[in-house]
Write a protein that holds these residues in place. Structure first.
Motif, PDB file in Angstrom:
ATOM      1  N   MET A   3       0.851  -1.189   0.000  1.00 22.00           N
ATOM      2  CA  MET A   3       0.000   0.000   0.000  1.00 22.00           C
ATOM      3  C   MET A   3       0.885   1.237   0.000  1.00 22.00           C
ATOM      4  SD  MET A   3      -2.769   1.191   2.863  1.00 22.00           S
ATOM      5  CE  MET A   3      -3.707  -0.308   2.569  1.00 22.00           C
ATOM      6  N   LEU A  30       1.689   5.237   0.544  1.00 24.75           N
ATOM      7  CA  LEU A  30       1.245   6.348   1.365  1.00 24.75           C
ATOM      8  C   LEU A  30       1.417   7.633   0.567  1.00 24.75           C
ATOM      9  CD1 LEU A  30       2.802   5.414   4.803  1.00 24.75           C
ATOM     10  CD2 LEU A  30       0.409   5.306   4.165  1.00 24.75           C
ATOM     11  N   LEU A  81      -2.358   4.427   9.188  1.00 25.62           N
ATOM     12  CA  LEU A  81      -1.430   4.603   8.077  1.00 25.62           C
ATOM     13  C   LEU A  81      -0.360   5.631   8.421  1.00 25.62           C
ATOM     14  CD1 LEU A  81      -4.002   4.749   5.137  1.00 25.62           C
ATOM     15  CD2 LEU A  81      -2.600   2.799   5.826  1.00 25.62           C
ATOM     16  N   ARG A 127     -10.154   9.963   8.239  1.00 25.42           N
ATOM     17  CA  ARG A 127     -10.316   8.950   7.192  1.00 25.42           C
ATOM     18  C   ARG A 127      -9.213   9.124   6.150  1.00 25.42           C
ATOM     19  NH1 ARG A 127     -14.761   6.271   5.000  1.00 25.42           N
ATOM     20  NH2 ARG A 127     -16.248   7.479   6.241  1.00 25.42           N
ATOM     21  N   TYR A 128      -8.757   8.024   5.587  1.00 24.89           N
ATOM     22  CA  TYR A 128      -7.735   8.052   4.530  1.00 24.89           C
ATOM     23  C   TYR A 128      -8.105   9.044   3.430  1.00 24.89           C
ATOM     24  CZ  TYR A 128      -5.090   6.531   0.433  1.00 24.89           C
ATOM     25  OH  TYR A 128      -4.298   6.503  -0.681  1.00 24.89           O
ATOM     26  N   ASN A 129      -7.115   9.765   2.969  1.00 21.04           N
ATOM     27  CA  ASN A 129      -7.245  10.723   1.870  1.00 21.04           C
ATOM     28  C   ASN A 129      -7.976  11.993   2.291  1.00 21.04           C
ATOM     29  OD1 ASN A 129      -6.338  11.214  -0.739  1.00 21.04           O
ATOM     30  ND2 ASN A 129      -8.309  10.713  -1.663  1.00 21.04           N
ATOM     31  N   LYS A 182      -7.164   3.684   7.503  1.00 23.98           N
ATOM     32  CA  LYS A 182      -7.764   3.189   6.275  1.00 23.98           C
ATOM     33  C   LYS A 182      -9.257   3.443   6.318  1.00 23.98           C
ATOM     34  CE  LYS A 182      -6.376  -1.060   6.584  1.00 23.98           C
ATOM     35  NZ  LYS A 182      -6.148  -2.494   6.246  1.00 23.98           N
ATOM     36  N   SER A 183      -9.866   3.648   5.162  1.00 20.64           N
ATOM     37  CA  SER A 183     -11.299   3.953   5.122  1.00 20.64           C
ATOM     38  C   SER A 183     -12.129   2.855   5.780  1.00 20.64           C
ATOM     39  CB  SER A 183     -11.752   4.166   3.680  1.00 20.64           C
ATOM     40  OG  SER A 183     -11.183   5.342   3.145  1.00 20.64           O
ATOM     41  N   SER A 184     -11.756   1.598   5.552  1.00 24.12           N
ATOM     42  CA  SER A 184     -12.527   0.499   6.140  1.00 24.12           C
ATOM     43  C   SER A 184     -12.416   0.497   7.660  1.00 24.12           C
ATOM     44  CB  SER A 184     -12.049  -0.838   5.571  1.00 24.12           C
ATOM     45  OG  SER A 184     -10.662  -1.023   5.806  1.00 24.12           O
ATOM     46  N   ASP A 185     -11.210   0.757   8.184  1.00 24.71           N
ATOM     47  CA  ASP A 185     -11.027   0.830   9.640  1.00 24.71           C
ATOM     48  C   ASP A 185     -11.787   2.019  10.221  1.00 24.71           C
ATOM     49  OD1 ASP A 185      -9.426  -1.411   9.779  1.00 24.71           O
ATOM     50  OD2 ASP A 185      -7.553  -0.285   9.585  1.00 24.71           O
ATOM     51  N   THR A 234       3.589   2.927  13.729  1.00 23.65           N
ATOM     52  CA  THR A 234       3.377   3.146  12.307  1.00 23.65           C
ATOM     53  C   THR A 234       4.250   4.295  11.840  1.00 23.65           C
ATOM     54  OG1 THR A 234       1.656   3.516  10.631  1.00 23.65           O
ATOM     55  CG2 THR A 234       1.463   4.761  12.692  1.00 23.65           C
TER      56      THR A 234
END
Length: 312
Positions: free
Chosen positions: A1, A3, A43, A80-82, A93-96, A130
């Motif tokens: 993945m 970053l 992340l 949230r990611y991004n 991550k979006s799912s987390d 991380t």
């Protein structure tokens, strides 16, 4: 993945543990923390995320952020990611993020920060092992004022109080902005003045004038020529009751900005200006940040350039 948040140079500094109250660590014995069954690894995490062992409170939830608050009223933001990274935050991550948000909205959940800085949210444990991002901005002021003005004149997004951003680049500003610049200049030079009428002024979760001030500081604080002036400005802000003047989220951004620490998105924009890269994705991303916050931040960045860093 991959970053997409930071250059390698931003990922070298360990998390700042200076805010961790060692007495609190010794005494910290959570009432009843269940054994974590789900471990989440962010992340990215800010090097300056608050670390204060103890029970947390849920401050607010939004589609892109979750805000927690420590016993000493410091904000911890989960992104949230991004959707960027704040000095008080981490990116999931979006799912987390979705799993965590759904879990929090299901009911009253016990929230703790452990002495290690890890967050325990019910059965979820958010590790800090991380990538760590250093968000202290060091600017070299290698910018082209006319090119930046030309770029910003093409941005027709509305600011919170002063119409479209493109209409505020002429050098002749509304009286409120002139007064703000004058007040900031006085405070930076040790001259008594009152900035409180501007703090918390305007719409938004981070009011417009607060965003403008943060944008100004993003240009000024990283420039070594303003070291003494920034010290004077911090002294002027220290006695101000920011919690009574503006929103909790805005207090966090202002407090970090006075320390020279800014969101990753703001840093990327400043760096893109220094590299004369006016097509960098961060510029568009900042324009679209919040309802008007992005435009207000860019207006502040421009005022910092025009009235301080490269004053004619």
């Amino acid at each position: 993945m991959s970053l997409l948040y930071a250059d390698d140079e931003c990922l070298n500094k360990p998390i700042n543990h200076t805010r961790l109250n060692m007495h609190a660590v010794e005494l910290f014995q959570p009432r009843a923390i269940a054994q974590a069954t789900h471990i989440i690894k962010p992340l990215l995490v800010s090097a300056d995320i608050p670390i204060e062992a103890g029970e947390l409170s849920l401050f607010s939830t939004h589609p892109q952020t979750i805000n927690l608050i420590t016993p000493n009223q410091q904000l911890i933001t989960i992104h949230r990611y991004n959707n960027g990274l704040s000095p008080m935050g981490m990116v999931l991550k979006s799912s987390d993020f979705d799993d965590l948000l759904t879990f929090l909205l299901d009911g009253e959940i016990p929230l703790y920060q452990l002495p290690t800085g890890e967050l325990q949210i019910g059965l979820y444990l958010i590790s800090l092992a991380t990538h760590v991002c250093q968000l202290t901005l060091k600017s070299h002021s290698l910018i082209n004022k006319s090119d930046i003005a030309s770029l910003l004149k093409q941005i027709n997004q509305p600011t919170g109080l002063f119409g479209e951003l493109s209409n505020n680049l002429s050098g002749e500003y509304p009286p409120q902005l002139e007064m703000l610049c004058s007040t900031m200049n006085n405070l930076m030079n040790g001259i008594a003045d009152d900035i409180t009428p501007f703090i918390g002024l305007g719409p938004g979760l981070t009011p417009s004038f607060d965003d403008i001030i943060v944008g100004m500081l993003a240009v000024i604080s990283g420039d070594h020529r303003f070291t003494t002036q920034m010290r004077q400005l911090k002294l002027a802000f220290e006695p101000l009751p920011l919690d009574l003047l503006t929103t909790k989220v805005s207090v966090s951004f202002l407090t970090y900005a006075l320390q020279g620490k800014f969101s990753l998105l703001v840093q990327q924009v400043i760096k893109s200006f220094e590299k004369h890269n006016y097509r960098h994705s961060s510029i568009k991303n900042l324009v679209n940040y919040g309802h008007t916050s992005g435009s207000d931040l860019l207006l502040g960045i421009w005022l910092g350039i025009d009235r301080f860093v490269l004053r004619d």
